[in-house]
Design a protein around this motif. Sequence first.
Motif, PDB file in Angstrom:
ATOM      1  N   TYR A 207       0.865  -1.217   0.085  1.00 29.58           N
ATOM      2  CA  TYR A 207       0.200   0.380   0.029  1.00 29.58           C
ATOM      3  C   TYR A 207       1.048   1.336   0.045  1.00 29.58           C
ATOM      4  CZ  TYR A 207      -4.364  -2.256   0.921  1.00 29.58           C
ATOM      5  OH  TYR A 207      -5.311  -2.940   0.446  1.00 29.58           O
ATOM      6  N   THR A 208       0.038   2.287  -0.802  1.00 29.20           N
ATOM      7  CA  THR A 208       0.894   4.015  -0.372  1.00 29.20           C
ATOM      8  C   THR A 208       0.295   4.402   0.894  1.00 29.20           C
ATOM      9  OG1 THR A 208       1.059   4.084  -2.987  1.00 29.20           O
ATOM     10  CG2 THR A 208       0.720   5.706  -1.325  1.00 29.20           C
ATOM     11  N   TYR A 209       1.015   4.806   1.488  1.00 31.87           N
ATOM     12  CA  TYR A 209       0.511   5.123   2.884  1.00 31.87           C
ATOM     13  C   TYR A 209       0.388   6.970   2.686  1.00 31.87           C
ATOM     14  CZ  TYR A 209       0.558   0.963   4.360  1.00 31.87           C
ATOM     15  OH  TYR A 209       0.064  -0.855   4.299  1.00 31.87           O
ATOM     16  N   ARG A 210       0.014   7.344   3.038  1.00 32.63           N
ATOM     17  CA  ARG A 210      -0.202   8.496   3.594  1.00 32.63           C
ATOM     18  C   ARG A 210      -0.998   8.950   4.793  1.00 32.63           C
ATOM     19  NH1 ARG A 210      -0.523  11.361  -1.812  1.00 32.63           N
ATOM     20  NH2 ARG A 210      -1.312   9.846  -3.206  1.00 32.63           N
ATOM     21  N   PHE A 211       0.052  10.070   5.406  1.00 33.37           N
ATOM     22  CA  PHE A 211      -0.237  10.785   6.777  1.00 33.37           C
ATOM     23  C   PHE A 211      -0.507  12.401   7.044  1.00 33.37           C
ATOM     24  CE2 PHE A 211       1.532   7.636   9.428  1.00 33.37           C
ATOM     25  CZ  PHE A 211       2.066   6.904   8.161  1.00 33.37           C
ATOM     26  N   ALA A 212      -1.396  12.768   6.908  1.00 34.07           N
ATOM     27  CA  ALA A 212      -2.285  14.037   6.676  1.00 34.07           C
ATOM     28  C   ALA A 212      -2.268  14.828   7.953  1.00 34.07           C
ATOM     29  CB  ALA A 212      -3.294  14.195   6.504  1.00 34.07           C
ATOM     30  N   PHE A 213      -1.542  15.808   8.518  1.00 30.75           N
ATOM     31  CA  PHE A 213      -1.863  16.973   9.333  1.00 30.75           C
ATOM     32  C   PHE A 213      -2.531  17.584   9.106  1.00 30.75           C
ATOM     33  CE2 PHE A 213       2.302  13.654   9.483  1.00 30.75           C
ATOM     34  CZ  PHE A 213       2.335  13.977  10.708  1.00 30.75           C
ATOM     35  N   HIS A 214      -2.880  18.627   9.815  1.00 29.44           N
ATOM     36  CA  HIS A 214      -3.792  19.904   9.406  1.00 29.44           C
ATOM     37  C   HIS A 214      -5.062  19.761  10.605  1.00 29.44           C
ATOM     38  CE1 HIS A 214      -5.839  16.629   7.096  1.00 29.44           C
ATOM     39  NE2 HIS A 214      -6.909  16.977   8.245  1.00 29.44           N
ATOM     40  N   PRO A 215      -5.124  21.017  10.597  1.00 27.53           N
ATOM     41  CA  PRO A 215      -6.297  21.696  11.529  1.00 27.53           C
ATOM     42  C   PRO A 215      -7.558  20.552  11.299  1.00 27.53           C
ATOM     43  CG  PRO A 215      -5.924  23.823  10.574  1.00 27.53           C
ATOM     44  CD  PRO A 215      -5.111  22.487  10.067  1.00 27.53           C
ATOM     45  N   GLU A 216      -7.874  20.992  12.561  1.00 21.80           N
ATOM     46  CA  GLU A 216      -9.665  20.225  12.439  1.00 21.80           C
ATOM     47  C   GLU A 216     -10.938  20.490  11.378  1.00 21.80           C
ATOM     48  OE1 GLU A 216     -11.082  19.251  16.333  1.00 21.80           O
ATOM     49  OE2 GLU A 216     -11.638  17.441  16.035  1.00 21.80           O
ATOM     50  N   THR A 217     -11.605  19.807  11.142  1.00 28.10           N
ATOM     51  CA  THR A 217     -12.910  20.379  10.384  1.00 28.10           C
ATOM     52  C   THR A 217     -12.469  21.458   9.056  1.00 28.10           C
ATOM     53  OG1 THR A 217     -13.762  20.542  12.584  1.00 28.10           O
ATOM     54  CG2 THR A 217     -14.824  21.959  10.924  1.00 28.10           C
ATOM     55  N   ARG A 335       2.482   0.688  18.135  1.00 29.71           N
ATOM     56  CA  ARG A 335       2.905  -1.272  17.824  1.00 29.71           C
ATOM     57  C   ARG A 335       1.588  -1.299  17.541  1.00 29.71           C
ATOM     58  NH1 ARG A 335       6.660  -0.714  22.329  1.00 29.71           N
ATOM     59  NH2 ARG A 335       4.591  -1.077  23.713  1.00 29.71           N
ATOM     60  N   LYS A 336      -0.343  -0.655  17.897  1.00 32.39           N
ATOM     61  CA  LYS A 336      -0.437  -1.802  17.368  1.00 32.39           C
ATOM     62  C   LYS A 336      -0.975  -1.172  16.097  1.00 32.39           C
ATOM     63  CE  LYS A 336      -3.464  -3.095  20.651  1.00 32.39           C
ATOM     64  NZ  LYS A 336      -3.045  -4.502  20.418  1.00 32.39           N
ATOM     65  N   ILE A 337      -0.917   0.192  16.271  1.00 33.60           N
ATOM     66  CA  ILE A 337      -1.304   0.947  14.598  1.00 33.60           C
ATOM     67  C   ILE A 337      -0.694  -0.268  13.919  1.00 33.60           C
ATOM     68  CG2 ILE A 337      -1.172   2.273  12.813  1.00 33.60           C
ATOM     69  CD1 ILE A 337      -1.971   4.578  15.508  1.00 33.60           C
ATOM     70  N   LEU A 338       0.894  -0.361  13.989  1.00 31.93           N
ATOM     71  CA  LEU A 338       1.488  -1.146  13.254  1.00 31.93           C
ATOM     72  C   LEU A 338       1.352  -2.835  12.264  1.00 31.93           C
ATOM     73  CD1 LEU A 338       5.516  -0.170  13.893  1.00 31.93           C
ATOM     74  CD2 LEU A 338       4.527   0.591  11.954  1.00 31.93           C
ATOM     75  N   GLN A 339       0.517  -3.179  13.832  1.00 32.83           N
ATOM     76  CA  GLN A 339       0.090  -4.929  14.485  1.00 32.83           C
ATOM     77  C   GLN A 339      -1.484  -4.521  12.875  1.00 32.83           C
ATOM     78  OE1 GLN A 339      -1.158  -6.074  17.371  1.00 32.83           O
ATOM     79  NE2 GLN A 339       0.461  -5.097  18.133  1.00 32.83           N
ATOM     80  N   ILE A 340      -1.951  -3.650  12.160  1.00 34.84           N
ATOM     81  CA  ILE A 340      -3.224  -2.858  11.548  1.00 34.84           C
ATOM     82  C   ILE A 340      -2.148  -3.011  10.229  1.00 34.84           C
ATOM     83  CG2 ILE A 340      -4.806  -1.473  10.661  1.00 34.84           C
ATOM     84  CD1 ILE A 340      -4.969  -0.837  13.742  1.00 34.84           C
ATOM     85  N   VAL A 341      -1.004  -2.554  10.280  1.00 32.54           N
ATOM     86  CA  VAL A 341      -0.628  -1.854   8.977  1.00 32.54           C
ATOM     87  C   VAL A 341       0.172  -3.920   8.296  1.00 32.54           C
ATOM     88  CG1 VAL A 341       1.094  -1.316   7.599  1.00 32.54           C
ATOM     89  CG2 VAL A 341       0.556   0.058   9.203  1.00 32.54           C
ATOM     90  N   ASP A 342       0.280  -4.042   9.447  1.00 34.11           N
ATOM     91  CA  ASP A 342       0.839  -5.550   8.516  1.00 34.11           C
ATOM     92  C   ASP A 342       0.055  -6.656   9.099  1.00 34.11           C
ATOM     93  OD1 ASP A 342       3.387  -5.458   9.769  1.00 34.11           O
ATOM     94  OD2 ASP A 342       2.849  -6.478  11.786  1.00 34.11           O
ATOM     95  N   VAL A 343      -1.088  -6.332   8.957  1.00 38.51           N
ATOM     96  CA  VAL A 343      -2.903  -7.487   8.873  1.00 38.51           C
ATOM     97  C   VAL A 343      -3.105  -6.862   7.426  1.00 38.51           C
ATOM     98  CG1 VAL A 343      -4.942  -7.594   8.702  1.00 38.51           C
ATOM     99  CG2 VAL A 343      -3.137  -7.626  11.068  1.00 38.51           C
ATOM    100  N   LEU A 344      -3.168  -4.873   7.335  1.00 43.10           N
ATOM    101  CA  LEU A 344      -3.355  -4.664   5.829  1.00 43.10           C
ATOM    102  C   LEU A 344      -2.375  -5.643   4.242  1.00 43.10           C
ATOM    103  CD1 LEU A 344      -4.162  -0.712   6.682  1.00 43.10           C
ATOM    104  CD2 LEU A 344      -5.960  -3.067   5.556  1.00 43.10           C
ATOM    105  N   GLU A 345      -0.566  -5.080   4.750  1.00 43.48           N
ATOM    106  CA  GLU A 345      -0.193  -6.112   4.042  1.00 43.48           C
ATOM    107  C   GLU A 345      -0.458  -6.955   3.869  1.00 43.48           C
ATOM    108  OE1 GLU A 345       2.565  -3.928   2.252  1.00 43.48           O
ATOM    109  OE2 GLU A 345       1.288  -2.270   3.030  1.00 43.48           O
ATOM    110  N   MET A 346      -0.633  -7.711   4.299  1.00 47.36           N
ATOM    111  CA  MET A 346      -0.797  -9.501   4.005  1.00 47.36           C
ATOM    112  C   MET A 346      -2.365  -9.688   3.941  1.00 47.36           C
ATOM    113  SD  MET A 346      -2.418 -10.458   6.761  1.00 47.36           S
ATOM    114  CE  MET A 346      -2.416 -12.369   6.356  1.00 47.36           C
ATOM    115  N   ASN A 347      -3.087  -8.995   3.699  1.00 48.61           N
ATOM    116  CA  ASN A 347      -4.550  -9.348   3.495  1.00 48.61           C
ATOM    117  C   ASN A 347      -5.112  -9.204   1.480  1.00 48.61           C
ATOM    118  OD1 ASN A 347      -7.193  -9.760   4.669  1.00 48.61           O
ATOM    119  ND2 ASN A 347      -7.574  -8.200   3.583  1.00 48.61           N
TER     120      ASN A 347
END
Lengths: 436, 436, 436
Positions: A207-217, A335-347
């Motif tokens: 997957y291509t991972y995007r990280f977005a940082f901005h003000p809410e709303t 670490r928990k989010i990396l586990q989610i990523v691991d599952v996405l990657e092998m899903n």
Amino acid sequence: MKSDIEGYFDRLWPINRSLTGEGNRKTLEILSEIVDLNIKEVPSGTKCFDWEVPPEWNVKEAWIENSAGERIVDFADHNLHLVGYSEPYVGTLSFAELDEHLYTLPEQPTNIPYVTSYYKRRWGFCMAHNKYESLDRSDTYRVCVDTSFNGSGSMTMAEATIDGTSDREILFSSYICHPSLASNELSGPLVASFVYRELANRDNLYYTYRFAFHPETIGSICYLAQNGRRLQQKLDAGYVLTCLGDEGSFTYKQSRRENALCDRVTEMVLSQSDCAYSIIPFSPIGSDERQYCSPGFNLPVGSLMRTKYEEYPEYHTSADNKEYVSFSSMEDTVRKILQIVDVLEMNHHFVNQRPYGEPRLGKLGLYPSLGTPKRNQEEFAAMMWLLNLADGYNDMLAISTRSGIPLSELIPVANKLTEKGLLVHGDYGPRKTNLS
Amino acid sequence: MKSDIEGYFDRLWPINRSLTGEGNRKTLEILSEIVDLNIKEVPSGTKCFDWEVPPEWNVKEAWIENSAGERIVDFADHNLHLVGYSEPYVGTLSFAELDEHLYTLPEQPTNIPYVTSYYKRRWGFCMAHNKYESLDRSDTYRVCVDTSFNGSGSMTMAEATIDGTSDREILFSSYICHPSLASNELSGPLVASFVYRELANRDNLYYTYRFAFHPETIGSICYLAQNGRRLQQKLDAGYVLTCLGDEGSFTYKQSRRENALCDRVTEMVLSQSDCAYSIIPFSPIGSDERQYCSPGFNLPVGSLMRTKYEEYPEYHTSADNKEYVSFSSMEDTVRKILQIVDVLEMNHHFVNQRPYGEPRLGKLGLYPSLGTPKRNQEEFAAMMWLLNLADGYNDMLAISTRSGIPLSELIPVANKLTEKGLLVHGDYGPRKTNLS
Amino acid sequence: MKSDIEGYFDRLWPINRSLTGEGNRKTLEILSEIVDLNIKEVPSGTKCFDWEVPPEWNVKEAWIENSAGERIVDFADHNLHLVGYSEPYVGTLSFAELDEHLYTLPEQPTNIPYVTSYYKRRWGFCMAHNKYESLDRSDTYRVCVDTSFNGSGSMTMAEATIDGTSDREILFSSYICHPSLASNELSGPLVASFVYRELANRDNLYYTYRFAFHPETIGSICYLAQNGRRLQQKLDAGYVLTCLGDEGSFTYKQSRRENALCDRVTEMVLSQSDCAYSIIPFSPIGSDERQYCSPGFNLPVGSLMRTKYEEYPEYHTSADNKEYVSFSSMEDTVRKILQIVDVLEMNHHFVNQRPYGEPRLGKLGLYPSLGTPKRNQEEFAAMMWLLNLADGYNDMLAISTRSGIPLSELIPVANKLTEKGLLVHGDYGPRKTNLS
């Protein structure tokens, strides 16, 4: 010894953040040390659907003095003392006049509340109720709010991308508009940044991972104005990261779709962990998932939290501070989010290459040559379930659900079967139909 | 007095069955007295998907003697003494050397285990652990394994067909590769044969019934290689019959599809009987349903059992013998399967010929001419439900489920309504869509 | 003081109603004072699907006298004394001969049963069992049944329509064939008429409302023969109104479709009321829903009742009379049905006009300008849910279900959002697909 996260927390904490302004730029500059940020300035006045980017707001100083010249409240002491987006004001007022501009929390008399007035011009100060009670009602007060609105300014946003082999996307979104508030919301940008740092080192991400940082709303609405169409086509799963600073158990708020990939993955990872957690249904009240899940987009975006906004007394007060949060807990979240990523990657939707009857496993060394009343039950079961359900319609989550075998046991067996040529990777992401 | 089933059991019991060999031919020859079998020899070496038919294996004799010339174990005494597919061997060995070829069940010290080594060449003997313990560790032993592998031999399979008026099919599959084991697995071929005998006498069957007899795994894979494509097009329901010899309650294992016709019929017949039973979900671990329900075929095939393999201590030991099984229980099983057949045969999608408003039943003598506060509630209810739901989309199972009226009460009323011309038979088998 | 409903009840009560005849005409003439009825005469002999309209039946007089000339039973005293559709007869009979024509309720010795013989020619009298017991078994009796069958007569039916802006329809159906029975069935026509009177005054109804008055079974079958095709195309919801006269809690019997609009609306209105109620599944035994829900039509028609037919001892006896019913309860029923209408009328599939991100509510005065830790939770929640789910696929019922917010709270907020231009009305009625 300070963890890395704590180091960054301490540097970011005192900065005054808001929808716009130098504090947001400074915040992103610091996060740039960890995250390869692409920073964008969106000019004030830019239209984003029903909204427009507000003038840029900055604060030089803001305080109240009594007639004796004592500063009874000063923005320099705590960012929360000044109502967000306060307009400039200088003058001397009676207590009664001043009182209309003061905000306190009578039920939490030692805490300063967090108050903003983004879209209506006013000025105001927030303070501990005890302090407020002690003010001399007969005195007069000098007020200085030295702020500026710049209609030629801009709103600062940032994005980082880790390219996978595919253009299918996973989104992590957090917000940077809260001044001197710890769990809500330094935790989100911090956790997102540290997840980025871990993933940036990985090879062969699908997957291509995007990280977005901005003000809410306004920030996420502006982000959607720029990226919404692409996300509708490419996004397989997304997460609003918020309120992740404390030691409470995980709370996952489902996407509007309720059964999107983000929901299925997260619920399985949490259910197969030994941690307590709760799953709550989507509601259109909350954080930026309100925008991502608005009916015109209806994106597969949920929200990962620990103790949820509005559910802890420190929420939106000066007590949501360093004492309230835990850095080891934030590391655990990473670490928990990396586990989610691991599952996405092998899903994958694995596809059995010998789907007619079962393959002759013994020939490949995968089956005991001796038929006896007992055998290695667990690995054998995982192998049989994988071969049986790998029809191109079941992803690994579906196979784990139906077989009752945890992903942690299925994955190594799936890899072994793939090495042997019995399984191949199929599509990722949700399937339109499920024939199985 | 011996039941017929018992008579056949006694004749079949001593025969040595395996994947191939004369014992299998002899077994099918005896069953031919009841079933009009079409016997096929599939040459050793024939490819079937990922597999190939093994060389034909036959046994002349096999025994171990101690130095005193006493036979301590002899295939002539019990088929289970010889590991299935043992390679030929003659020689004299120390106990330590012999020990590597001996198999026992320490936890069941009086029982001989059932062990095979179909695809790896080795030889071995199975024996009661008590006997094994009594062997003189310092003695030497003469071993004779007089077996043969014939690469020009064949695997023997058989099929019988009872033609219905339709080419839609129902399959009963059982396996013939177990030597001197009673519930698992003389019961399956015996029950299948006696079901055949009953059905062969019936006129006007709608479905075409196929009975398949072959060795487990390689046999069903070979059967699918020959018949799989046709079954995908024609099969409405199928059953692997296994472990049906004891007095335990029925166990029905669902097909991979979970809600196929085989599942719906069987679950309704069992639920409307007064016998205890359990329904267990599909899993790819088990008997020949592993092949029928492999993802390339995904056939509507479940498995009917009493006490399931691996769930009784006698399983795959010499204790799965005549004492363990019950012939009246097998007869009861035959009757239960005939009930399943009865439901399949009448499981039309009836079509109400007067679907607009209700038909004038009084004119046909189906409604009391006098309107009073009371009436014959039960038959009337069955009639009204049948007329209302007979829209060509609901089969009889669906009508029974929705109305809550047992099939035994619905069927005579359906027949009466058919005689009166109010209902006609629609399609059989599963519908693609259900509009009701 | 008498309620209006009671006044009409008193006038309608003594009239002899049946499938046909002057009593039905008189009944509809009285209801015409409230309802703008379109009365139709359907000639005897007219074919309706499997049925035909019977000859018109009228009664001049009917009585039994003993040898002393005392009238022991007289139709003039109570309509129920004469079996419905009795053929003419004059003669003198022994008790034993007479006895074959007498019907009583031994278990309710003071009540007269309701008996009919529409399609088989016979004559008979109904009487209290006590009275019957007192008859002299040795006496002779003079019988007079002065009735007539007119094959050139007709069956009288009526319909009223209140036009909405749309040609989509809502149906209320009641039956007029019960003589001198109160809950079953003067209540249905009375309640329907008073619902009509309320709706006729309304402007801007979306739906077209039809009110059907006709005899049970043959009447509704005839109605369907004339209107069924149109109803299949136009009907969104319909109700058979019956047994609505007592003070029992509401009973709603679902349509055959189980989840049609009539079912969803009614179940939500009842569940969000503070009254007790029960929902019962469809069955093809009951009143005219048997016809509306016959498989050829399968219309979205349920049945609204209080205590259901056959579930109260007074059912189909002379005890189902004015004492049994409550006029305030009937008025309450009228109000409940008007609530159902209110929901139908506002059950749009609203469409959010600013579906990309959330609209800027503050600009419209719908959002507090000051962001503080607390806000007006309930109205805000209703607003957010409406905007989020108003995607053109969710109707208001679906939004209420998913949000958990009662319709009474959603509706004013939906209206406010509509005024502000944020929502517009979409389609009414059930959607073919639901993408949300």
